[in-house]
Design a protein around this motif. Structure first.
Motif, PDB file in Angstrom:
ATOM      1  N   ALA A   1       0.827  -1.215   0.000  1.00 29.63           N
ATOM      2  CA  ALA A   1       0.000   0.000   0.000  1.00 29.63           C
ATOM      3  C   ALA A   1       0.858   1.260   0.000  1.00 29.63           C
ATOM      4  N   LEU A   2       2.083   1.125   0.532  1.00 23.44           N
ATOM      5  CA  LEU A   2       3.013   2.267   0.531  1.00 23.44           C
ATOM      6  C   LEU A   2       3.205   2.822  -0.878  1.00 23.44           C
ATOM      7  N   ALA A   3       3.335   1.899  -1.837  1.00 31.86           N
ATOM      8  CA  ALA A   3       3.625   2.298  -3.217  1.00 31.86           C
ATOM      9  C   ALA A   3       2.487   3.109  -3.830  1.00 31.86           C
TER      10      ALA A   3
ATOM     11  N   LEU B   1      -9.957   7.612   5.452  1.00 34.63           N
ATOM     12  CA  LEU B   1     -11.282   7.172   5.029  1.00 34.63           C
ATOM     13  C   LEU B   1     -11.185   6.035   4.014  1.00 34.63           C
ATOM     14  N   PHE B   2     -10.158   6.158   3.179  1.00 34.29           N
ATOM     15  CA  PHE B   2     -10.010   5.329   1.988  1.00 34.29           C
ATOM     16  C   PHE B   2      -9.406   3.966   2.346  1.00 34.29           C
ATOM     17  N   ARG B   3      -8.435   3.941   3.275  1.00 33.46           N
ATOM     18  CA  ARG B   3      -7.756   2.675   3.589  1.00 33.46           C
ATOM     19  C   ARG B   3      -7.951   2.231   5.038  1.00 33.46           C
ATOM     20  N   GLN B   4      -8.492   3.100   5.895  1.00 34.40           N
ATOM     21  CA  GLN B   4      -8.700   2.785   7.318  1.00 34.40           C
ATOM     22  C   GLN B   4      -7.409   2.355   8.015  1.00 34.40           C
ATOM     23  N   ASP B   5      -6.272   2.890   7.549  1.00 35.75           N
ATOM     24  CA  ASP B   5      -4.998   2.469   8.125  1.00 35.75           C
ATOM     25  C   ASP B   5      -4.332   3.700   8.741  1.00 35.75           C
TER      26      ASP B   5
END
Lengths: 450, 450
Positions: free
Chosen positions: A315-317, A380-384
């Motif tokens: 997800a970092l990328a 909001l988009f990834r909840q991370d």
């Protein structure tokens, strides 16, 4: 006469040339404004254009040649003999004549000069050939009207009548003393309003803004624009009147500069237009594409150091484009503002610390707003939460650093006498990409290993 | 007199204002060119500037006000009463007077108009207030010299003498018939060269380029530049002479346009300079930063679809900056060339198919060269054949598509009457980023699953 030039008309002209129909050409183009004829010539082949030029009166041909784009003119004049060129040059203003001669080979130049039968013109041209093209001396024409301080109004009117043939636009009559030193100006208006036996010294205006022949063309533009002049006299270091520069030349310089900065900003390295050849357009674009490519490969190399982080957390990328795009946008905005300030004749009186402080405040404000927005959306988009913190923190740092780079790079370039506009293009974008990626993965690496 | 304005001088002026030392101000600034005084005023507070203006002769004040940047002038004039404004407006050319009145509230405008004691001037201004600011009518001034077809040369010289007070630069004398229809021009030069009892109709030049009052300011610029005019007469639809536009106004329009396209290209949405307030600079930059941010988040979203591919092969992510940067560079280059072609007055006679073909060829050539280079480097760098093929293929497609987008978007915008330069900025870069990423991962996904 203003006319609309249509595709049909061009075709008719081409057919007329094919069948050597001189009457058609002369009857349609004989009455046209030279600028309109030039538009037609741009649409014809070089051979066809030469055919038309040979039919037109030499005065019209001289005007057309004076107006042509220099790169097109250079190729076009290869089709002319030195004698033909000399005939046109004879009828041109000295500044246009010199521009054309500067484009020729040394041999052609010498031949043409030898063939100019107007001796005064030849002397003027020889004189002007000594100046660099991009300084005041290189822009000036020798044609102007000057009167002596001790003359009477009648003598001045006589002189204007005498010179009027050569000087197409009078603007201002310059006043010189016995040593030819520029001491002032007198308008045609005030000559008309004065009694015939008045002396120039009693009616002239000693306030005259002039420029020295060695000054850069940018200085000429700035002075003429600032003081709203339609012509400026050029003097040597002793103040002797050498020539004058008119507003139309300044408009040309302004256009060239706008064009140059557009090229620098968009990474096109030659003066190309859409109708140039495929190879020329391609060649003009490649240098910057290759620099961008090297930057991209370097970015890949840098990101390679964090390949393990990406493998652990792909997800970092996902946020790499966000980081590079924002860094690029901020960098271009900052450099654009400072470049404009550097290029305008604004007196930069605010001191350096104040300016850097303001720049830091603007960057801080924008960095905060953008980071908060990105934090909210990415959460909001990834909840991370950690990822969102990493992205927002990295973005904050990227905006701050890109602002600094965007402002400081043009200032440094300007100090070293390099056109700061080069910094507004692909160069700063590439640098910002590298910077952004390093910051982003650096921050991510730190925060995830805490 | 040309002078250098130093920080020290500004401080001396500020101290002089503080101690109300009128003599210092008048003795130092009384002899300065209005443009230099303007430079000084820009460095003072509004109150201080007002103090200086009140001391200066009204003619100088009128020139300073005519030259000020409109946004600064608007704020500055809040410090003046309607009577004070009227005193200055009375001394201005009608075009500058109208510009100033257009910036005032309806009430102030009416008050100022009522207070102008020169009736002819008031009438001229009222007349000019009807025109839109960005058309020929909005640029023109009423001051000009016109003579009747049936006059003699002596009468013309008389008329020039009479009008000379109002018309600071004569340029050309316009010739009208009895119904005030513009029929030609006559130069001061040819009046001076002619016998006193000659009739205008025997010496005038019927070739006069004019422009109708409703034409757009861009058309004015194009016509004046093309025909190299220093002034152009403005007529109504019947051909009646209404006023004239001078080259200095055109230089201003050119500068505004260059400024606007710079802003559009760099994503700055207001006319800001480095010395504006932190909030204003920040606000001018935010809109495009936010659009870029939304683009970046969308890119993250798109890349999210390929998260599994990235997890399997993190090296894929390394080339994302290369893809987006190259797409961006190609897009900006393409749009820049087409925008320049659209904005120049080049007749676009080459037909559409030919142009698209050429564009495809240039894109193909550059795409091939860049892809081969990237293939070689990435193979050397990672020794991974499939990855190198994926990167090179994706890059090839990105260059091709970004070239198309960069060329077609400005053409479409232009067709719909939108300034195509908006396409050269962050908008096209953002779109290209999204496109590039989708193509890259799409190609990778396909090739790895073969």
């Amino acid at each position: 006469m203003q006319i609309e030039i249509t595709r049909e008309f061009i075709e008719q002209v081409e057919e007329a040339i094919e069948r050597q129909d001189k009457d058609f050409i002369l009857s349609t183009m004989g009455e046209m404004h030279p600028a309109d004829i030039t538009t037609v010539l741009y649409e014809l082949d070089t051979n066809e254009s030469k055919y038309v030029m040979d039919l037109l009166p030499p005065e019209v041909g001289a005007e057309i040649l004076s107006d042509l784009d220099y790169d097109i003119r250079e190729d076009f004049l290869d089709y002319f003999t030195s004698a033909e060129i000399a005939r046109y040059v004879n009828l041109m203003h000295s500044d246009d004549a010199v521009d054309i001669l500067n484009e020729q080979s040394v041999q052609t130049r010498e031949e043409v000069l030898a063939l100019i039968d107007n001796e005064e013109k030849a002397e003027d041209i020889l004189d002007l050939l000594h100046y660099e093209e991009d300084c005041a001396g290189g822009l000036m024409a020798k044609e102007l009207i000057k009167v002596n301080l001790n003359w009477r109004v009648t003598q001045c009117i006589e002189e204007i009548r005498r010179q009027a043939e050569d000087v197409s636009r009078i603007y201002t009559v310059y006043v010189v003393d016995n040593r030819d030193i520029l001491v002032g100006r007198v308008s045609v208006k005030s000559l008309l309003l004065s009694k015939d036996d008045k002396l120039v010294k009693d009616i002239y205006n000693p306030d005259v803004i002039s420029i020295e022949s060695f000054r850069d063309e940018n200085e000429v533009v700035n002075v003429m624009q600032k003081y709203d002049l339609e012509a400026i006299p050029v003097v040597n270091i002793q103040g002797r009147l050498l020539g004058r520069i008119t507003i139309d030349d300044v408009v040309d310089v302004m256009q060239e500069q706008a064009e140059l900065s557009r090229q620098l900003m968009t990474g096109i390295s030659e003066n190309v237009e859409e109708d140039d050849s495929v190879f020329r357009i391609s060649r003009s674009r490649l240098p910057w594409l290759i620099i961008g490519m090297v930057g991209g490969l370097l970015a890949a190399h840098f990101m390679g150091f964090f390949e393990k982080d990406i493998a652990l957390l792909p997800a970092l990328a996902l946020f790499v484009p966000l980081i590079t795009a924002t860094g690029g946008n901020v960098g271009i905005q900052s450099s654009s503002i400072i470049i404009q300030t550097l290029s305008s004749n604004a007196v930069m009186l605010e001191n350096f610390t104040q300016r850097i402080l303001k720049l830091v405040l603007v960057a801080l404000l924008n960095a905060l707003i953008i980071s908060i927005l990105v934090f909210s959306f990415s959460y909001l988009f990834r909840q991370d939460l950690t990822l969102s913190i990493v992205v927002a923190t990295a973005l904050f740092s990227v905006v701050m650093l890109a602002s600094m780079m965007g402002t400081i790079t043009p200032m440094i370039l300007d100090k070293f006498g390099i056109n700061p506009a080069v910094a507004a293009g692909p160069f700063i974008t590439t640098a910002n990409d590298l910077l952004g990626i390093t910051i982003y993965f650096g921050v991510a690496h730190l925060l995830y290993n805490l």
